[in-house]
Design a protein around this motif. Structure first.
Motif, PDB file in Angstrom:
ATOM      1  N   ARG A   2      -0.273  -5.737  17.763  1.00  9.26           N
ATOM      2  CA  ARG A   2       0.637  -4.578  17.694  1.00  9.26           C
ATOM      3  C   ARG A   2       1.358  -4.521  16.353  1.00  9.26           C
ATOM      4  O   ARG A   2       1.552  -3.441  15.784  1.00  9.26           O
ATOM      5  CB  ARG A   2       1.629  -4.626  18.844  1.00  9.26           C
ATOM      6  N   SER A   3       1.747  -5.671  15.826  1.00  4.17           N
ATOM      7  CA  SER A   3       2.437  -5.710  14.535  1.00  4.17           C
ATOM      8  C   SER A   3       1.517  -5.259  13.413  1.00  4.17           C
ATOM      9  O   SER A   3       1.928  -4.501  12.524  1.00  4.17           O
ATOM     10  CB  SER A   3       2.946  -7.124  14.258  1.00  4.17           C
ATOM     11  N   ARG A   4       0.280  -5.729  13.449  1.00  2.76           N
ATOM     12  CA  ARG A   4      -0.694  -5.303  12.431  1.00  2.76           C
ATOM     13  C   ARG A   4      -0.925  -3.800  12.488  1.00  2.76           C
ATOM     14  O   ARG A   4      -1.040  -3.132  11.454  1.00  2.76           O
ATOM     15  CB  ARG A   4      -2.015  -6.032  12.626  1.00  2.76           C
ATOM     16  N   GLN A   5      -0.993  -3.266  13.699  1.00  2.00           N
ATOM     17  CA  GLN A   5      -1.188  -1.822  13.844  1.00  2.00           C
ATOM     18  C   GLN A   5      -0.006  -1.057  13.237  1.00  2.00           C
ATOM     19  O   GLN A   5      -0.200  -0.067  12.533  1.00  2.00           O
ATOM     20  CB  GLN A   5      -1.356  -1.450  15.321  1.00  2.00           C
ATOM     21  N   ALA A   6       1.215  -1.536  13.499  1.00  2.00           N
ATOM     22  CA  ALA A   6       2.400  -0.873  12.943  1.00  2.00           C
ATOM     23  C   ALA A   6       2.388  -0.933  11.417  1.00  2.00           C
ATOM     24  O   ALA A   6       2.693   0.063  10.742  1.00  2.00           O
ATOM     25  CB  ALA A   6       3.669  -1.510  13.498  1.00  2.00           C
ATOM     26  N   LEU A   7       2.022  -2.089  10.850  1.00  2.00           N
ATOM     27  CA  LEU A   7       1.947  -2.206   9.391  1.00  2.00           C
ATOM     28  C   LEU A   7       0.866  -1.294   8.812  1.00  2.00           C
ATOM     29  O   LEU A   7       1.062  -0.670   7.757  1.00  2.00           O
ATOM     30  CB  LEU A   7       1.681  -3.661   8.994  1.00  2.00           C
ATOM     31  N   ASP A   8      -0.265  -1.201   9.483  1.00  2.00           N
ATOM     32  CA  ASP A   8      -1.333  -0.299   9.037  1.00  2.00           C
ATOM     33  C   ASP A   8      -0.860   1.153   9.047  1.00  2.00           C
ATOM     34  O   ASP A   8      -1.176   1.925   8.132  1.00  2.00           O
ATOM     35  CB  ASP A   8      -2.577  -0.456   9.903  1.00  2.00           C
ATOM     36  N   LEU A   9      -0.114   1.529  10.068  1.00  2.00           N
ATOM     37  CA  LEU A   9       0.390   2.898  10.147  1.00  2.00           C
ATOM     38  C   LEU A   9       1.435   3.172   9.062  1.00  2.00           C
ATOM     39  O   LEU A   9       1.489   4.273   8.503  1.00  2.00           O
ATOM     40  CB  LEU A   9       0.964   3.173  11.542  1.00  2.00           C
ATOM     41  N   LEU A  10       2.264   2.181   8.754  1.00  2.00           N
ATOM     42  CA  LEU A  10       3.217   2.344   7.649  1.00  2.00           C
ATOM     43  C   LEU A  10       2.475   2.535   6.328  1.00  2.00           C
ATOM     44  O   LEU A  10       2.860   3.376   5.504  1.00  2.00           O
ATOM     45  CB  LEU A  10       4.153   1.136   7.569  1.00  2.00           C
ATOM     46  N   ASP A  11       1.397   1.772   6.111  1.00  2.00           N
ATOM     47  CA  ASP A  11       0.578   1.950   4.902  1.00  2.00           C
ATOM     48  C   ASP A  11      -0.075   3.329   4.868  1.00  2.00           C
ATOM     49  O   ASP A  11      -0.144   3.967   3.813  1.00  2.00           O
ATOM     50  CB  ASP A  11      -0.513   0.878   4.829  1.00  2.00           C
ATOM     51  N   GLU A  12      -0.555   3.767   6.025  1.00  2.00           N
ATOM     52  CA  GLU A  12      -1.176   5.090   6.110  1.00  2.00           C
ATOM     53  C   GLU A  12      -0.172   6.178   5.740  1.00  2.00           C
ATOM     54  O   GLU A  12      -0.503   7.119   5.004  1.00  2.00           O
ATOM     55  CB  GLU A  12      -1.704   5.303   7.529  1.00  2.00           C
ATOM     56  N   MET A  13       1.061   6.036   6.211  1.00  2.00           N
ATOM     57  CA  MET A  13       2.104   7.009   5.859  1.00  2.00           C
ATOM     58  C   MET A  13       2.394   6.976   4.362  1.00  2.00           C
ATOM     59  O   MET A  13       2.542   8.023   3.720  1.00  2.00           O
ATOM     60  CB  MET A  13       3.388   6.730   6.644  1.00  2.00           C
ATOM     61  N   LYS A  14       2.477   5.780   3.802  1.00  2.00           N
ATOM     62  CA  LYS A  14       2.757   5.639   2.363  1.00  2.00           C
ATOM     63  C   LYS A  14       1.673   6.322   1.542  1.00  2.00           C
ATOM     64  O   LYS A  14       1.970   7.086   0.613  1.00  2.00           O
ATOM     65  CB  LYS A  14       2.855   4.154   2.010  1.00  2.00           C
ATOM     66  N   LEU A  15       0.410   6.077   1.895  1.00  2.00           N
ATOM     67  CA  LEU A  15      -0.697   6.687   1.155  1.00  2.00           C
ATOM     68  C   LEU A  15      -0.710   8.206   1.314  1.00  2.00           C
ATOM     69  O   LEU A  15      -1.014   8.933   0.360  1.00  2.00           O
ATOM     70  CB  LEU A  15      -2.019   6.083   1.611  1.00  2.00           C
ATOM     71  N   ALA A  16      -0.371   8.687   2.502  1.00  2.00           N
ATOM     72  CA  ALA A  16      -0.321  10.137   2.714  1.00  2.00           C
ATOM     73  C   ALA A  16       0.800  10.760   1.888  1.00  2.00           C
ATOM     74  O   ALA A  16       0.622  11.845   1.315  1.00  2.00           O
ATOM     75  CB  ALA A  16      -0.128  10.439   4.192  1.00  2.00           C
ATOM     76  N   LEU A  17       1.937  10.089   1.798  1.00  2.00           N
ATOM     77  CA  LEU A  17       3.052  10.610   0.981  1.00  2.00           C
ATOM     78  C   LEU A  17       2.675  10.634  -0.499  1.00  2.00           C
ATOM     79  O   LEU A  17       2.979  11.597  -1.209  1.00  2.00           O
ATOM     80  CB  LEU A  17       4.305   9.758   1.193  1.00  2.00           C
ATOM     81  N   ILE A  18       2.024   9.587  -0.981  1.00  2.00           N
ATOM     82  CA  ILE A  18       1.612   9.517  -2.392  1.00  2.00           C
ATOM     83  C   ILE A  18       0.606  10.616  -2.705  1.00  2.00           C
ATOM     84  O   ILE A  18       0.664  11.253  -3.759  1.00  2.00           O
ATOM     85  CB  ILE A  18       1.039   8.123  -2.725  1.00  2.00           C
TER      86      ILE A  18
END
Length: 141
Positions: free
Chosen positions: A73-89
């Motif tokens: 679950r923690s890895r999934q949350a970190l992956d989603l945070l990265d996905e958000m960061k890349l989408a914002l960039i």
């Protein structure tokens, strides 16, 4: 190759009652004690259910299983945070990732019993809560 058919296990014998029934008299099939049969079925169903419940309880109480689920679950949350960061960039919409992050955040709160791992999960949970709060969303708990 030699293929062998079903084996005969022994002679089949019939009782006198069965011979009389075949002999032309009108006999019908009936259970002597249908209440006992239905009670037996109910009892076996309860036993199966209790066995499944016990198995699930053992799996949930297993520290290794709890740890594995918490790490996933923690890895999934970190992956989603990265996905958000890349989408914002990239200037893309973060709506879908944000919705999945809300769902993932609700599942982060299970404790593993390992102080070090629990503190890392708490830090991830805090970061997720901050990102959701920035966008006017709250964690569903």
């Amino acid at each position: 190759m030699l293929i062998v058919g079903p084996r005969k296990t022994g002679n089949v014998t019939t009782t006198n009652g069965a011979r009389q029934a075949r002999g032309g008299s009108a006999a019908s099939f009936s259970l002597e004690d249908s209440a006992a049969v239905s009670e037996s079925i109910k009892t076996s169903a309860v036993a199966v259910t209790q066995s499944l419940d016990a198995l699930l309880m053992v799996q949930e109480s297993d520290p290794r299983e709890r740890r594995r689920r918490a790490v996933a679950r923690s890895r999934q949350a970190l992956d989603l945070l990265d996905e958000m960061k890349l989408a914002l960039i990239a200037g893309e919409s973060i709506g879908p990732a944000l919705a999945r992050l809300e769902t993932a955040a609700a599942a982060l709160r299970e404790q593993t019993g390992e102080p070090g791992l629990d503190s890392v999960i708490d830090a991830i949970d805090l970061r997720v809560a901050v990102e959701l709060a920035k966008r006017g969303r709250t964690v569903q708990r």
